[in-house]
Structures are given as structure tokens and as C-alpha cells.
Design a protein around this motif. Structure first.
Motif, PDB file in Angstrom:
ATOM      1  N   MET A  11       3.027  -4.243   7.342  1.00 25.58           N
ATOM      2  CA  MET A  11       2.920  -2.804   7.159  1.00 25.58           C
ATOM      3  C   MET A  11       3.636  -2.383   5.876  1.00 25.58           C
ATOM      4  O   MET A  11       4.540  -1.561   5.863  1.00 25.58           O
ATOM      5  CB  MET A  11       3.510  -2.067   8.345  1.00 25.58           C
ATOM      6  CG  MET A  11       2.734  -2.226   9.640  1.00 25.58           C
ATOM      7  SD  MET A  11       3.351  -1.109  10.920  1.00 25.58           S
ATOM      8  CE  MET A  11       2.304  -1.584  12.294  1.00 25.58           C
ATOM      9  N   ASN A  12       3.218  -2.964   4.777  1.00 26.27           N
ATOM     10  CA  ASN A  12       3.812  -2.664   3.485  1.00 26.27           C
ATOM     11  C   ASN A  12       2.773  -2.004   2.580  1.00 26.27           C
ATOM     12  O   ASN A  12       1.693  -2.558   2.366  1.00 26.27           O
ATOM     13  CB  ASN A  12       4.323  -3.943   2.813  1.00 26.27           C
ATOM     14  CG  ASN A  12       5.379  -4.646   3.634  1.00 26.27           C
ATOM     15  OD1 ASN A  12       6.144  -4.017   4.355  1.00 26.27           O
ATOM     16  ND2 ASN A  12       5.426  -5.956   3.533  1.00 26.27           N
ATOM     17  N   PHE A  13       3.087  -0.839   2.062  1.00 25.30           N
ATOM     18  CA  PHE A  13       2.189  -0.165   1.131  1.00 25.30           C
ATOM     19  C   PHE A  13       2.938   0.970   0.448  1.00 25.30           C
ATOM     20  O   PHE A  13       4.062   1.316   0.827  1.00 25.30           O
ATOM     21  CB  PHE A  13       0.942   0.375   1.840  1.00 25.30           C
ATOM     22  CG  PHE A  13       1.217   1.391   2.930  1.00 25.30           C
ATOM     23  CD1 PHE A  13       1.275   2.752   2.644  1.00 25.30           C
ATOM     24  CD2 PHE A  13       1.412   0.990   4.244  1.00 25.30           C
ATOM     25  CE1 PHE A  13       1.528   3.684   3.648  1.00 25.30           C
ATOM     26  CE2 PHE A  13       1.657   1.905   5.252  1.00 25.30           C
ATOM     27  CZ  PHE A  13       1.727   3.250   4.951  1.00 25.30           C
ATOM     28  N   VAL A  14       2.302   1.547  -0.576  1.00 17.55           N
ATOM     29  CA  VAL A  14       2.833   2.708  -1.276  1.00 17.55           C
ATOM     30  C   VAL A  14       1.792   3.821  -1.198  1.00 17.55           C
ATOM     31  O   VAL A  14       0.604   3.576  -1.461  1.00 17.55           O
ATOM     32  CB  VAL A  14       3.131   2.383  -2.758  1.00 17.55           C
ATOM     33  CG1 VAL A  14       3.521   3.645  -3.516  1.00 17.55           C
ATOM     34  CG2 VAL A  14       4.237   1.335  -2.867  1.00 17.55           C
ATOM     35  N   ALA A  15       2.199   5.016  -0.806  1.00 15.67           N
ATOM     36  CA  ALA A  15       1.300   6.170  -0.768  1.00 15.67           C
ATOM     37  C   ALA A  15       1.636   7.093  -1.931  1.00 15.67           C
ATOM     38  O   ALA A  15       2.824   7.329  -2.219  1.00 15.67           O
ATOM     39  CB  ALA A  15       1.445   6.926   0.553  1.00 15.67           C
ATOM     40  N   ILE A  16       0.604   7.593  -2.617  1.00 15.93           N
ATOM     41  CA  ILE A  16       0.828   8.478  -3.755  1.00 15.93           C
ATOM     42  C   ILE A  16      -0.033   9.725  -3.637  1.00 15.93           C
ATOM     43  O   ILE A  16      -1.037   9.740  -2.924  1.00 15.93           O
ATOM     44  CB  ILE A  16       0.524   7.786  -5.105  1.00 15.93           C
ATOM     45  CG1 ILE A  16      -0.968   7.410  -5.201  1.00 15.93           C
ATOM     46  CG2 ILE A  16       1.418   6.560  -5.306  1.00 15.93           C
ATOM     47  CD1 ILE A  16      -1.398   6.961  -6.583  1.00 15.93           C
ATOM     48  N   ASP A  17       0.381  10.764  -4.368  1.00 13.80           N
ATOM     49  CA  ASP A  17      -0.438  11.976  -4.478  1.00 13.80           C
ATOM     50  C   ASP A  17      -0.159  12.631  -5.824  1.00 13.80           C
ATOM     51  O   ASP A  17       1.004  12.856  -6.180  1.00 13.80           O
ATOM     52  CB  ASP A  17      -0.130  12.977  -3.365  1.00 13.80           C
ATOM     53  CG  ASP A  17      -1.003  14.220  -3.480  1.00 13.80           C
ATOM     54  OD1 ASP A  17      -2.177  14.146  -3.094  1.00 13.80           O
ATOM     55  OD2 ASP A  17      -0.498  15.246  -3.985  1.00 13.80           O
ATOM     56  N   PHE A  18      -1.221  12.900  -6.579  1.00 17.66           N
ATOM     57  CA  PHE A  18      -1.126  13.615  -7.851  1.00 17.66           C
ATOM     58  C   PHE A  18      -1.558  15.065  -7.667  1.00 17.66           C
ATOM     59  O   PHE A  18      -2.451  15.368  -6.879  1.00 17.66           O
ATOM     60  CB  PHE A  18      -2.044  12.992  -8.903  1.00 17.66           C
ATOM     61  CG  PHE A  18      -1.479  11.811  -9.633  1.00 17.66           C
ATOM     62  CD1 PHE A  18      -0.541  11.981 -10.641  1.00 17.66           C
ATOM     63  CD2 PHE A  18      -1.901  10.529  -9.320  1.00 17.66           C
ATOM     64  CE1 PHE A  18      -0.032  10.896 -11.324  1.00 17.66           C
ATOM     65  CE2 PHE A  18      -1.399   9.429 -10.004  1.00 17.66           C
ATOM     66  CZ  PHE A  18      -0.464   9.608 -11.008  1.00 17.66           C
ATOM     67  N   GLU A  19      -0.930  15.961  -8.427  1.00 19.33           N
ATOM     68  CA  GLU A  19      -1.438  17.314  -8.641  1.00 19.33           C
ATOM     69  C   GLU A  19      -1.699  17.456 -10.129  1.00 19.33           C
ATOM     70  O   GLU A  19      -0.956  16.904 -10.958  1.00 19.33           O
ATOM     71  CB  GLU A  19      -0.432  18.371  -8.177  1.00 19.33           C
ATOM     72  CG  GLU A  19      -0.056  18.294  -6.705  1.00 19.33           C
ATOM     73  CD  GLU A  19      -1.208  18.591  -5.764  1.00 19.33           C
ATOM     74  OE1 GLU A  19      -2.139  19.326  -6.171  1.00 19.33           O
ATOM     75  OE2 GLU A  19      -1.189  18.077  -4.627  1.00 19.33           O
ATOM     76  N   THR A  20      -2.765  18.188 -10.499  1.00 17.17           N
ATOM     77  CA  THR A  20      -3.107  18.364 -11.910  1.00 17.17           C
ATOM     78  C   THR A  20      -2.958  19.825 -12.313  1.00 17.17           C
ATOM     79  O   THR A  20      -3.028  20.733 -11.482  1.00 17.17           O
ATOM     80  CB  THR A  20      -4.544  17.898 -12.196  1.00 17.17           C
ATOM     81  OG1 THR A  20      -5.443  18.563 -11.306  1.00 17.17           O
ATOM     82  CG2 THR A  20      -4.662  16.398 -12.009  1.00 17.17           C
ATOM     83  N   LYS A  35       7.185   4.854  -0.356  1.00 13.40           N
ATOM     84  CA  LYS A  35       7.076   3.404  -0.188  1.00 13.40           C
ATOM     85  C   LYS A  35       7.393   3.028   1.254  1.00 13.40           C
ATOM     86  O   LYS A  35       8.395   3.466   1.812  1.00 13.40           O
ATOM     87  CB  LYS A  35       8.025   2.680  -1.135  1.00 13.40           C
ATOM     88  CG  LYS A  35       7.867   1.163  -1.134  1.00 13.40           C
ATOM     89  CD  LYS A  35       8.728   0.511  -2.205  1.00 13.40           C
ATOM     90  CE  LYS A  35       8.500  -0.986  -2.260  1.00 13.40           C
ATOM     91  NZ  LYS A  35       9.341  -1.628  -3.310  1.00 13.40           N
ATOM     92  N   VAL A  36       6.521   2.200   1.847  1.00 16.32           N
ATOM     93  CA  VAL A  36       6.673   1.765   3.235  1.00 16.32           C
ATOM     94  C   VAL A  36       6.864   0.253   3.258  1.00 16.32           C
ATOM     95  O   VAL A  36       6.089  -0.485   2.642  1.00 16.32           O
ATOM     96  CB  VAL A  36       5.436   2.152   4.072  1.00 16.32           C
ATOM     97  CG1 VAL A  36       5.548   1.589   5.487  1.00 16.32           C
ATOM     98  CG2 VAL A  36       5.271   3.667   4.108  1.00 16.32           C
ATOM     99  N   GLU A  37       7.879  -0.189   3.954  1.00 12.50           N
ATOM    100  CA  GLU A  37       8.112  -1.620   4.150  1.00 12.50           C
ATOM    101  C   GLU A  37       8.316  -1.893   5.632  1.00 12.50           C
ATOM    102  O   GLU A  37       9.135  -1.233   6.278  1.00 12.50           O
ATOM    103  CB  GLU A  37       9.340  -2.092   3.360  1.00 12.50           C
ATOM    104  CG  GLU A  37       9.148  -2.078   1.849  1.00 12.50           C
ATOM    105  CD  GLU A  37      10.355  -2.608   1.100  1.00 12.50           C
ATOM    106  OE1 GLU A  37      11.410  -2.842   1.745  1.00 12.50           O
ATOM    107  OE2 GLU A  37      10.263  -2.774  -0.139  1.00 12.50           O
ATOM    108  N   ASN A  38       7.559  -2.845   6.158  1.00 14.33           N
ATOM    109  CA  ASN A  38       7.650  -3.208   7.578  1.00 14.33           C
ATOM    110  C   ASN A  38       7.497  -1.995   8.494  1.00 14.33           C
ATOM    111  O   ASN A  38       8.183  -1.870   9.509  1.00 14.33           O
ATOM    112  CB  ASN A  38       8.971  -3.931   7.856  1.00 14.33           C
ATOM    113  CG  ASN A  38       9.099  -5.227   7.075  1.00 14.33           C
ATOM    114  OD1 ASN A  38       8.145  -5.988   6.970  1.00 14.33           O
ATOM    115  ND2 ASN A  38      10.273  -5.472   6.522  1.00 14.33           N
ATOM    116  N   GLY A  39       6.605  -1.094   8.099  1.00 14.01           N
ATOM    117  CA  GLY A  39       6.309   0.068   8.923  1.00 14.01           C
ATOM    118  C   GLY A  39       7.317   1.191   8.842  1.00 14.01           C
ATOM    119  O   GLY A  39       7.231   2.156   9.603  1.00 14.01           O
TER     120      GLY A  39
END
Length: 294
Positions: free
Chosen positions: A1-10, A25-29
Motif C-alpha cells: 500500500m505504497n503510493f503518492v497522491a497529488i492534486d494541481f490547481e491552475t 505520501k502513503v507507506e504501508n497503508g
């Protein structure tokens, strides 16, 4: 359960006009890092619609760093990660546009859209917008929509909920499940058989091989959906869990993308524990079916 979530505003209609970025950033849930930046956009203009959406004024950005000035901090966080965004085509187009403008090299990463993941977990929803899904699927969760960090964190929580819903431990496993469903639809459309039927006899006596055993599944089985296979193990007096541990007795491996040498995180964890002396048995579906009748 490792991932990175992002969000841009313009700031305006230009895809390179990033004015805010949120990252989780998510590591091991578990969420281990939260970051947000206000960014001086290029071109330095604020559109009426964009301001109405995120409520960031041009005056808020006058003294903020350009995207190139945050890149040294941002780039190592993204490198070699699974990077998730809700409506990812927008966010990754912004990332590519600003990197092209500033002649920055995007590091190797895996782009994933949480809308696509949501469609695997929850088919037939009336809407797949971020706020719609958060309100429907995350109990008592509130957030400030169109705040970049808040959106990134909501996206992260939504992905974790998807993994829980599908009883998998990685985004890659969700994508495999999505590919299998698409293959089934194509097979159905062409008139081919889409599911194998298990016709063997199941040993439900106290001598069955799964009684008082801890079992973990990974991948997609040909003969059972995940909930059916877990219910079967419980019926036989065994236990199921989503996590590999030294207490695991059997890891049952379904469809894996062998053509690409893919191994799920569960398989990698089990193999590591076996090398360290664990007695975990890693078996394929064919052997699993045989053991049901033994």
C-alpha cells in the motif's frame, strides 16, 4: 500500500499555469507525509473561473516560488513511485506542461487515475467526481474541495478504501483486476466462455487441509471471486487475512501478469519470509483446487 497522491490547481486556461500543488505520501497503508505549495504561475494571470473554483488570488502568488524552484524538493518524492490523481489526465498534463516549460526531466513514475480505480471497486455509480465518491464511500469524512492538499489527501483516503473494498494491497493489483474484467467483457462480446466452473468435491470434514490454517489470496482466481474463496476457507474452519505474516500457512496465487514478470507485494513478502525460515506454502490455483478435495 505504497503510493503518492497529488492534486494541481491552475491559475488560468494554460496547462502550465500551476498555482498550487498538494501531495500526500502513503507507506504501508499509512499517510507519512503531507506537502503543499503555492506556485507563481506562468503566464502570471488569474482566470475568473479558476479563481471561483479554488479562491486563490493572484496577489497570493506574487512572492511564491516558480515550479522550477520547488522541483528539487518535489522530484525525489515522485521518482519511482505510483502516483495517483483524481481525473489524472488533468493533473499529469499540468505536470508535463510545467516540466516542458522549465526544461525539467520528469522522473520514472507510474501514472494512475483514482477514477479508473473507483470504477473497478464500485461499478454503476451515478458519479465519480472526488466529492461525490468521498461523500458516498468515506464515512464522516469532510474536506475543502479544490484546496490542493485537501484534494490530494481525500484522493489518498479514497484509494485506501478501494484497496480495502477489493481485498488487495496495491494499486497494481487493482489494475490487474481491471484488465481481467476488461478481458471478460471482450470474451463475452465475442461469445467465448468467460468463467471456469469448479466441479470437484470439497472435503468439509475435520481432516481438510485448511482447518485451523491462515490463508491469504493474491491475484484473481479463475473459479472463485475473492469473497467466495474467503468464505469457503472459513467454512472449512480456516482463517483468511489480507496481510502476509510469519503466521501465514498458505498464500494462494491467482492470475499474475507472468508475461511481464509481475509479482504482487504479497508474493514478494511471502518469498522473503520463506528465505528467512518461514514455512509459508505459496501455491497456485490448480494446487488449491486439488487441496480442497484432499
Amino acid at each position: 500500500m505504497n503510493f503518492v497522491a497529488i492534486d494541481f490547481e491552475t491559475a488560468n486556461n494554460s496547462p502550465m499555469s500551476a498555482c498550487a500543488l498538494g501531495l500526500v505520501k502513503v507507506e504501508n497503508g499509512i499517510i507519512v507525509e503531507r506537502k503543499e505549495w503555492l506556485i507563481k504561475p506562468t503566464p502570471f494571470e488569474m482566470g475568473y473561473y479558476q479563481n471561483r473554483v479554488h479562491n486563490i488570488a493572484l496577489s497570493d502568488l506574487v512572492d511564491k516560488p516558480t515550479f522550477s524552484e520547488i522541483w528539487d524538493e518535489l522530484q525525489p518524492i515522485l521518482a519511482h513511485q505510483t502516483v495517483v490523481a483524481h481525473s489524472a489526465s488533468f493533473d499529469f498534463s499540468v505536470l508535463r506542461s510545467v516540466c516542458t516549460h522549465y526544461q525539467l526531466q520528469i522522473p520514472p513514475l507510474r501514472e494512475v487515475c483514482s477514477i479508473a480505480l473507483s470504477r473497478v471497486a464500485w461499478q454503476g455509480e451515478r458519479g465519480y467526481g472526488l466529492s461525490t465518491l468521498v461523500n458516498a464511500k468515506l464515512d464522516n469524512y469532510t474536506f475543502e474541495h479544490h484546496n490542493a492538499l485537501a484534494d490530494a489527501e481525500a484522493c489518498a483516503h479514497l484509494v485506501l478504501k478501494i484497496l480495502e473494498e477489493l481485498s488487495v494491497t496495491s494499486v497494481e493489483e487493482v489494475k490487474l483486476l481491471q484488465s481481467r474484467r476488461q478481458a471478460k467483457k471482450q470474451a463475452f462480446a465475442s461469445g467465448r466462455a468467460i468463467k471456469k466452473v469448479f466441479t470437484g468435491t470439497i472435503n468439509e470434514s475435520e481432516t481438510n487441509l485448511f482447518r485451523k490454517k491462515e490463508v491469504v489470496f493474491t491475484g484473481t482466481l479463475d473459479h472463485f471471486v475473492r469473497k467466495e474463496s474467503e468464505a469457503l476457507i472459513k467454512r472449512l474452519g480456516g482463517y483468511t487475512t489480507n496481510f502476509i505474516s510469519p503466521h501465514t500457512d498458505y498464500l494462494i496465487v491467482g492470475q499474475q501478469d507472468s508475461n511481464k514478470g509481475y509479482k504482487s507485494s504479497k508474493v514478494k513478502r511471502a518469498e522473503k519470509l520463506v528465505r528467512e525460515g518461514s514455512t509459508i506454502q505459496i501455491i497456485n490455483e490448480e494446487r488449491f483446487l486439488e487441496m480442497l478435495s484432499e
